[in-house]
Design a protein around this motif. Structure first.
Motif, PDB file in Angstrom:
ATOM      1  N   VAL A  36       0.836  -1.208   0.000  1.00  0.00           N
ATOM      2  CA  VAL A  36       0.000   0.000   0.000  1.00  0.00           C
ATOM      3  C   VAL A  36       0.867   1.254   0.000  1.00  0.00           C
ATOM      4  CG1 VAL A  36      -1.634   1.344   1.370  1.00  0.00           C
ATOM      5  CG2 VAL A  36      -1.989  -1.108   1.069  1.00  0.00           C
ATOM      6  N   LYS A  37       1.914   1.239   0.778  1.00  0.00           N
ATOM      7  CA  LYS A  37       2.788   2.405   0.862  1.00  0.00           C
ATOM      8  C   LYS A  37       3.542   2.641  -0.435  1.00  0.00           C
ATOM      9  CE  LYS A  37       6.656   4.319   3.512  1.00  0.00           C
ATOM     10  NZ  LYS A  37       7.599   4.083   4.637  1.00  0.00           N
ATOM     11  N   ASP A  38       4.067   1.575  -1.031  1.00  0.00           N
ATOM     12  CA  ASP A  38       4.849   1.725  -2.258  1.00  0.00           C
ATOM     13  C   ASP A  38       3.970   2.114  -3.450  1.00  0.00           C
ATOM     14  OD1 ASP A  38       7.099   1.038  -0.847  1.00  0.00           O
ATOM     15  OD2 ASP A  38       7.068  -1.071  -1.453  1.00  0.00           O
ATOM     16  N   ALA A  39       2.778   1.488  -3.547  1.00  0.00           N
ATOM     17  CA  ALA A  39       1.906   1.760  -4.685  1.00  0.00           C
ATOM     18  C   ALA A  39       1.095   3.039  -4.514  1.00  0.00           C
ATOM     19  CB  ALA A  39       0.957   0.584  -4.911  1.00  0.00           C
ATOM     20  N   GLY A  40       0.860   3.442  -3.268  1.00  0.00           N
ATOM     21  CA  GLY A  40       0.085   4.644  -3.014  1.00  0.00           C
ATOM     22  C   GLY A  40      -1.405   4.464  -3.184  1.00  0.00           C
ATOM     23  N   VAL A  41      -1.888   3.203  -3.090  1.00  0.00           N
ATOM     24  CA  VAL A  41      -3.323   2.931  -3.224  1.00  0.00           C
ATOM     25  C   VAL A  41      -3.801   2.156  -2.005  1.00  0.00           C
ATOM     26  CG1 VAL A  41      -3.340   2.963  -5.739  1.00  0.00           C
ATOM     27  CG2 VAL A  41      -2.842   0.832  -4.561  1.00  0.00           C
ATOM     28  N   SER A  42      -5.062   2.378  -1.642  1.00  0.00           N
ATOM     29  CA  SER A  42      -5.621   1.688  -0.481  1.00  0.00           C
ATOM     30  C   SER A  42      -5.903   0.222  -0.772  1.00  0.00           C
ATOM     31  CB  SER A  42      -6.920   2.389  -0.039  1.00  0.00           C
ATOM     32  OG  SER A  42      -6.679   3.757   0.249  1.00  0.00           O
ATOM     33  N   ASN A  43      -6.230  -0.092  -2.018  1.00  0.00           N
ATOM     34  CA  ASN A  43      -6.510  -1.470  -2.414  1.00  0.00           C
ATOM     35  C   ASN A  43      -5.195  -2.148  -2.790  1.00  0.00           C
ATOM     36  OD1 ASN A  43      -7.436  -3.878  -3.394  1.00  0.00           O
ATOM     37  ND2 ASN A  43      -8.730  -3.006  -4.999  1.00  0.00           N
ATOM     38  N   ALA A  44      -4.701  -2.990  -1.903  1.00  0.00           N
ATOM     39  CA  ALA A  44      -3.414  -3.641  -2.141  1.00  0.00           C
ATOM     40  C   ALA A  44      -3.436  -4.535  -3.370  1.00  0.00           C
ATOM     41  CB  ALA A  44      -3.001  -4.453  -0.911  1.00  0.00           C
ATOM     42  N   VAL A  45      -4.607  -5.101  -3.677  1.00  0.00           N
ATOM     43  CA  VAL A  45      -4.715  -5.971  -4.855  1.00  0.00           C
ATOM     44  C   VAL A  45      -4.434  -5.183  -6.131  1.00  0.00           C
ATOM     45  CG1 VAL A  45      -6.252  -7.436  -6.201  1.00  0.00           C
ATOM     46  CG2 VAL A  45      -6.336  -7.513  -3.712  1.00  0.00           C
ATOM     47  N   SER A  46      -4.985  -3.970  -6.230  1.00  0.00           N
ATOM     48  CA  SER A  46      -4.697  -3.122  -7.388  1.00  0.00           C
ATOM     49  C   SER A  46      -3.221  -2.766  -7.451  1.00  0.00           C
ATOM     50  CB  SER A  46      -5.547  -1.843  -7.329  1.00  0.00           C
ATOM     51  OG  SER A  46      -6.908  -2.126  -7.546  1.00  0.00           O
ATOM     52  N   GLY A  47      -2.622  -2.548  -6.278  1.00  0.00           N
ATOM     53  CA  GLY A  47      -1.192  -2.261  -6.244  1.00  0.00           C
ATOM     54  C   GLY A  47      -0.362  -3.413  -6.781  1.00  0.00           C
ATOM     55  N   ILE A  48      -0.775  -4.636  -6.458  1.00  0.00           N
ATOM     56  CA  ILE A  48      -0.052  -5.818  -6.944  1.00  0.00           C
ATOM     57  C   ILE A  48      -0.249  -5.986  -8.446  1.00  0.00           C
ATOM     58  CG2 ILE A  48       0.066  -8.330  -6.822  1.00  0.00           C
ATOM     59  CD1 ILE A  48      -0.676  -8.099  -3.863  1.00  0.00           C
ATOM     60  N   GLY A 180       0.473  10.803  -5.049  1.00  0.00           N
ATOM     61  CA  GLY A 180      -0.565  11.593  -4.407  1.00  0.00           C
ATOM     62  C   GLY A 180      -0.809  11.163  -2.971  1.00  0.00           C
ATOM     63  N   GLU A 181      -1.893  11.675  -2.402  1.00  0.00           N
ATOM     64  CA  GLU A 181      -2.234  11.368  -1.012  1.00  0.00           C
ATOM     65  C   GLU A 181      -3.000  10.064  -0.933  1.00  0.00           C
ATOM     66  OE1 GLU A 181      -4.704  13.308   2.762  1.00  0.00           O
ATOM     67  OE2 GLU A 181      -4.420  14.442   0.891  1.00  0.00           O
ATOM     68  N   LEU A 182      -2.520   9.168  -0.099  1.00  0.00           N
ATOM     69  CA  LEU A 182      -3.131   7.853   0.049  1.00  0.00           C
ATOM     70  C   LEU A 182      -4.592   7.971   0.490  1.00  0.00           C
ATOM     71  CD1 LEU A 182      -2.762   4.748   0.096  1.00  0.00           C
ATOM     72  CD2 LEU A 182      -2.128   4.973   2.511  1.00  0.00           C
ATOM     73  N   GLY A 183      -5.471   7.257  -0.174  1.00  0.00           N
ATOM     74  CA  GLY A 183      -6.875   7.241   0.189  1.00  0.00           C
ATOM     75  C   GLY A 183      -7.740   8.225  -0.568  1.00  0.00           C
ATOM     76  N   THR A 184      -7.132   9.096  -1.368  1.00  0.00           N
ATOM     77  CA  THR A 184      -7.906  10.045  -2.165  1.00  0.00           C
ATOM     78  C   THR A 184      -8.131   9.494  -3.561  1.00  0.00           C
ATOM     79  OG1 THR A 184      -5.906  11.213  -2.889  1.00  0.00           O
ATOM     80  CG2 THR A 184      -6.961  11.979  -0.863  1.00  0.00           C
ATOM     81  N   SER A 187      -4.981   9.311  -6.358  1.00  0.00           N
ATOM     82  CA  SER A 187      -3.803   8.729  -5.718  1.00  0.00           C
ATOM     83  C   SER A 187      -3.396   7.497  -6.503  1.00  0.00           C
ATOM     84  CB  SER A 187      -4.113   8.354  -4.260  1.00  0.00           C
ATOM     85  OG  SER A 187      -5.143   7.385  -4.201  1.00  0.00           O
ATOM     86  N   GLY A 188      -2.208   7.004  -6.215  1.00  0.00           N
ATOM     87  CA  GLY A 188      -1.752   5.794  -6.885  1.00  0.00           C
ATOM     88  C   GLY A 188      -1.026   6.030  -8.181  1.00  0.00           C
ATOM     89  N   GLY A 189      -0.746   7.290  -8.512  1.00  0.00           N
ATOM     90  CA  GLY A 189      -0.008   7.560  -9.735  1.00  0.00           C
ATOM     91  C   GLY A 189      -0.798   7.152 -10.973  1.00  0.00           C
ATOM     92  N   ILE A 190      -0.213   6.253 -11.755  1.00  0.00           N
ATOM     93  CA  ILE A 190      -0.819   5.845 -13.024  1.00  0.00           C
ATOM     94  C   ILE A 190      -1.793   4.686 -12.847  1.00  0.00           C
ATOM     95  CG2 ILE A 190       0.829   4.051 -13.729  1.00  0.00           C
ATOM     96  CD1 ILE A 190       0.859   5.439 -16.498  1.00  0.00           C
ATOM     97  N   ILE A 191      -1.878   4.113 -11.662  1.00  0.00           N
ATOM     98  CA  ILE A 191      -2.732   2.938 -11.429  1.00  0.00           C
ATOM     99  C   ILE A 191      -4.205   3.209 -11.737  1.00  0.00           C
ATOM    100  CG2 ILE A 191      -3.621   1.397  -9.631  1.00  0.00           C
ATOM    101  CD1 ILE A 191      -0.850   1.299  -8.451  1.00  0.00           C
ATOM    102  N   PRO A 192      -4.808   4.331 -11.301  1.00  0.00           N
ATOM    103  CA  PRO A 192      -6.218   4.574 -11.640  1.00  0.00           C
ATOM    104  C   PRO A 192      -6.461   4.607 -13.148  1.00  0.00           C
ATOM    105  CG  PRO A 192      -5.519   6.041  -9.888  1.00  0.00           C
ATOM    106  CD  PRO A 192      -4.278   5.374 -10.395  1.00  0.00           C
ATOM    107  N   LEU A 193      -5.526   5.208 -13.901  1.00  0.00           N
ATOM    108  CA  LEU A 193      -5.687   5.265 -15.351  1.00  0.00           C
ATOM    109  C   LEU A 193      -5.627   3.870 -15.972  1.00  0.00           C
ATOM    110  CD1 LEU A 193      -5.962   6.839 -17.961  1.00  0.00           C
ATOM    111  CD2 LEU A 193      -3.485   7.211 -17.951  1.00  0.00           C
ATOM    112  N   LEU A 194      -4.700   3.043 -15.502  1.00  0.00           N
ATOM    113  CA  LEU A 194      -4.623   1.667 -15.998  1.00  0.00           C
ATOM    114  C   LEU A 194      -5.882   0.891 -15.646  1.00  0.00           C
ATOM    115  CD1 LEU A 194      -0.903   0.772 -15.119  1.00  0.00           C
ATOM    116  CD2 LEU A 194      -1.837   1.472 -17.330  1.00  0.00           C
ATOM    117  N   ASN A 195      -6.412   1.144 -14.464  1.00  0.00           N
ATOM    118  CA  ASN A 195      -7.671   0.513 -14.047  1.00  0.00           C
ATOM    119  C   ASN A 195      -8.795   0.835 -15.020  1.00  0.00           C
ATOM    120  OD1 ASN A 195      -8.119  -1.267 -11.919  1.00  0.00           O
ATOM    121  ND2 ASN A 195      -7.832   0.284 -10.374  1.00  0.00           N
TER     122      ASN A 195
END
Length: 220
Positions: A36-48, A180-184, A187-195
């Protein structure tokens, strides 16, 4: 030879009863917190999925694309059916379309907020495909195909695959944007866009498969 397998099975069973299982020196929560800390997302599965094993995720998207193309290839030699099995009674049509509306809203929610809560691009795509499937069994197949062709859905689907692979390759090369800020939401950098890209890709791919089965088989 059977007695060898029996002895081996008994030995393994005794091993499970007597020998203790090795325990890791770190806790599971510590691993989750690190992701969660490294990826910057609350959902660890998305981070993985979109960070720790992004290389695998690229090929998962490619495999899904090949599966969609494969359905079209396998059904290409068949004759389109003249009979399409659909709901005809009014209550079933209303319930199916209501379900499609709810499922579509859930799909959007999972796609946009998949990095914050359980969900993500693949789950959102499945929900989106389900919504289209419910519409397909309550609407004219010609209308569904006309919309598909008018908006060049097939082209958009393939373009999304290319964009996803390019963004993933850039990420794997070491380039990253601030998490970005965790939980907002942002956040998560490019992860939301990939999602979101995966969600749209899976939805459009499911639409293509549904149309093919309706055209050549008359049912989903």
């Amino acid at each position: 030879m059977k007695w060898i397998y029996v002895v081996a099975g008994i030995a393994v069973f005794i091993k499970m009863l007597i020998m203790p299982n090795p325990t890791a020196e770190w806790s599971e929560m510590a691993i989750v917190e690190s992701i969660v800390k490294d990826a910057g997302v609350s959902n660890a599965v998305s981070g993985i999925i979109f960070r720790n094993r992004l290389y695998d995720t690229i090929f998962e998207v490619v495999v899904f694309t090949i599966a969609v193309l494969g359905v079209g290839f396998l059904l290409a030699d068949e004759q389109p059916t003249n009979i399409v099995y659909q709901f005809s009674d009014r209550p079933s049509i209303i319930l199916a379309r209501l379900g499609a509306t709810i499922t579509a809203i859930i799909s959007i929610e999972l796609g946009i907020r998949g990095h914050l809560s359980p969900g993500g691009g693949f789950a959102a795509g499945v929900a989106g495909g389900t919504a289209i499937g419910l519409i397909a069994i309550t609407s004219s197949s010609e209308m569904m195909e006309n919309i598909y062709k008018r908006w060049h859905i097939s082209t958009w689907e393939k373009a999304l695959v290319i964009v996803f692979i390019l963004l993933a390759a850039i990420t794997l090369s070491g380039w990253a944007i601030p998490v970005g800020e965790l939980g907002t939401l942002f956040s998560g950098g490019i992860i939301p866009l990939l999602n979101i890209l995966v969600a749209i890709k899976v939805t459009l791919g499911s639409w293509a498969v549904i149309l093919l089965f309706v055209r050549y088989r008359g049912l989903l």
